[in-house]
Design a protein around this motif. Structure first.
Motif: not given
Length: 116
Positions: A67-75, A80-90
């Motif tokens: 784990p490093n900064r780039s893999t964390s940003m990719f994850g 994480v961000i798409p899940m929260f965005v999808y959850g917000y729309f729902i």
């Protein structure tokens, strides 16, 4: 002849050599694959070292993960961000629908057949 394709003669020769090598490897693989006695020890499968290396890499991918900064940003950006965005729309859609139902804007008959 290579000038016809917009590449130099040297690049054309390299491409031809690669194509010849691929064709030779394909002929060798098909020869081994169709020989019924050659690969009887491997249950009829042709052992391919490159494929074995790839499969081994895929199996041990989690063990070698650092784990490093780039893999964390990719994850974060890919999961994480798409899940929260999808959850917000729902959540937003459900709240709007609930508000319409409670205020009487949406008739009972229309409630049941919204998604049909």
């Amino acid at each position: 002849m290579a000038e016809k394709y917009g590449i130099s003669e040297q690049e054309f020769k390299i491409i031809q050599q690669q194509a010849n090598r691929r064709a030779e490897l394909r002929r060798e693989f098909l020869k081994q694959r169709t020989n019924p006695w050659k690969n009887a020890a491997e249950a009829g499968y042709v052992f391919d070292p490159a494929l074995q290396k790839f499969m081994s890499m895929k199996v041990t991918q989690f063990d070698n993960f650092k784990p490093n900064r780039s893999t964390s940003m990719f994850g974060l950006c890919a999961v994480v961000i798409p899940m929260f965005v999808y959850g917000y729309f729902i959540w937003n859609d459900r709240n709007d629908r609930e508000q319409k139902i409670r205020s009487g804007e949406l008739r009972y008959r229309d409630r049941m057949f919204k998604f049909v």
